[in-house]
Design a protein around this motif. Sequence first.
Motif, short mmCIF file in Angstrom:
data_model
loop_
_atom_site.label_atom_id
_atom_site.label_comp_id
_atom_site.label_asym_id
_atom_site.label_seq_id
_atom_site.Cartn_x
_atom_site.Cartn_y
_atom_site.Cartn_z
N THR A 15 -3.09 7.93 9.39
CA THR A 15 -4.18 7.68 8.44
C THR A 15 -3.68 7.73 7.00
N PRO A 32 -1.60 3.90 5.16
CA PRO A 32 -2.14 2.83 4.31
C PRO A 32 -2.31 3.22 2.85
N VAL A 64 0.98 2.57 1.08
CA VAL A 64 1.26 1.16 0.86
C VAL A 64 0.32 0.55 -0.17
N TYR A 65 -0.93 0.98 -0.13
CA TYR A 65 -1.97 0.35 -0.95
C TYR A 65 -1.73 0.52 -2.45
N HIS A 90 -2.54 -7.76 0.06
CA HIS A 90 -2.08 -7.63 1.44
C HIS A 90 -0.69 -8.24 1.65
N GLY A 137 1.67 -5.70 0.27
CA GLY A 137 1.76 -4.60 1.24
C GLY A 137 2.66 -4.96 2.41
N ALA A 180 -0.10 0.41 9.63
CA ALA A 180 -0.31 0.61 8.20
C ALA A 180 -0.85 -0.66 7.55
N PHE A 181 -0.32 -1.82 7.96
CA PHE A 181 -0.78 -3.08 7.40
C PHE A 181 -2.24 -3.35 7.74
N LEU A 184 -4.61 -1.20 8.40
CA LEU A 184 -5.53 -0.29 7.73
C LEU A 184 -5.67 -0.57 6.23
N LEU A 185 -4.78 -1.39 5.68
CA LEU A 185 -4.89 -1.74 4.26
C LEU A 185 -6.24 -2.37 3.94
#
Length: 583
Positions: A154, A157, A160-161, A176, A179, A410-411, A413-414
Amino acid sequence: MDNYKFGTVDYVVLVGMTILSTGMGIYFGGFKKKQKNKKSVSEDTRRTNFGSEKIDEYLMGSRNMKVIPVSISLIGSFVSGVTIIGTPSEIYHYGTQYYLIILAIILQGIAFSYVYLPVYSALQIGSAYEYLGLRFSSSIRTTASFIYVFSMLTYLPFIVYVPALSLSQVSGINTHLIGLVIILACVAYTFMGGLKAVVHTDVWQVAVMFLSLVAVAVLGIYYSNGLVAVFDDAEQGGRLMLANTNPSPYVRHTVWSVLIGGFSFWTSVNAGGQHMVQRYMSLPSLKKSRQASFLFTIGVSIFIALCCFMGLLLFSKYKDCDPWSAGMISNDDQLLPLFVVQSVGHIYGMPGLFIAGIFGAGLSSLSSCFNTVSLVFLEDIVRGFFKMQPSERQSTILIKTCIIFQGIFAFLLLFLLQHLRGILSVCNSISSITAGTSFGIFTLGMLFPWANTIGTAVGGLSSVLLAGWISFGSQISAASGQLKSEMLPVSVKECVGNVTLPEGPWVDQNQVFPLYRLSYHWVSPIGVVTAVVVGALVSLLTKPPDIKTLHAELISPVIHRFLPRECFRGRNVNERTEESLIQ
């Protein structure tokens, strides 16, 4: 953003940094010839075997890493883009009371080095959750490892965001897509190089992070009215506060909430977070691990202090025209990138250097998570839970598949993070749920000799349910408009055009359930105290173990003086002598 777009020099700086980071990780992890260790780890400690020497090196660096690179990697593991972007915004909106978090960090460094770290070092464990299996049972170990994996997934993201959002602001490139590039770069060198690649790459990335923040701060002061004016503006704007002793737990930042909550949260991460413990255990001795802890504490304190000061620069710049109210930004977490563009954007390469620093923070934290979750997956879930003993080839496939899965997750959940405000508090609230519970369980094991498996399980379950209820309840209340954080006043009197402060609907926060109104700082302490108190009491009521049968190495040295001598005789996990343990 004043229609500012990245220039050629900015792109050269950013792309060069990303290529260097990725290339350095691949070089150190994949192509540099393995050097034989001149000094082996002490023979009186055992090494955790991950199936082969190759896997041990991939996940633990053969337990012969150097102090300074590991210390810098520890800093990079914790100082993410969330910290760099979120902390200045927090100071801008809520004042300097948050500065006291530095004292909390120093206190946790002392507590960790002398209460928790000696236990890990004595056992020479590879996974922090292996300790729970030795102290309690495999069920506690498995549950804690699943909780940790969930918390890291959790958290991915968020990491990365932040850099993706920052670059998107000044380049116009889709968030995106950025990311995706970040994730691919990080997967590449983590996939090939393991812990050594991550640590050596962190050194470079942390250097870029620090350089970019210092450069922006120095130039920001130079192009403003001076350092004295920055503090004068903060004082006149009501931002200077360091002694708010309001006892109310509903106030966002007070002396009590920042010190107690900060100490609890940071100790939770340092003592119960596998991404931290793994790096300490990659060093050959307790002495070197303590040196790394000391350097980490000092380094992080400097970073946090610098980020807090950036918040003062933000207020000095925008004291008469709040960017969000004026429509210059759509999210509070865009404040710092806006400041960089408007203050030093005319200097070739400076915006690129700043975004490179944010990228470095993101890559460092992301690679740390990838490597650590892979270790927990192999050691605690595959070996611990499923009782499987994969071969070297199978272990390699499992680890690298886990890294790829994390990148994909992770991608995806962005797409859920685009409408959040106050990313620092949101991220801390979610992290505090699992961090507080895990820390409470480790504290039970190391400081309460009578704690048993049943008590620990009940305490941990009570902790995660209560902390989760509070955290998610407050987030839902805020999202529905029932709860609003009380930001300090801002001004729009010098804004260009007809700009007025937005007036939201009046909200009677007293109608909201009291626990949902708590400051986010209290989520972690509530989780820790619940786990410890409930666990200790239930253990006493459900046949606590005979303390004489405990191994002394499983208990913190601060408790050793209270243990019977039987704990030191011939039953020690590492088979040390009674005399050396007592000494």
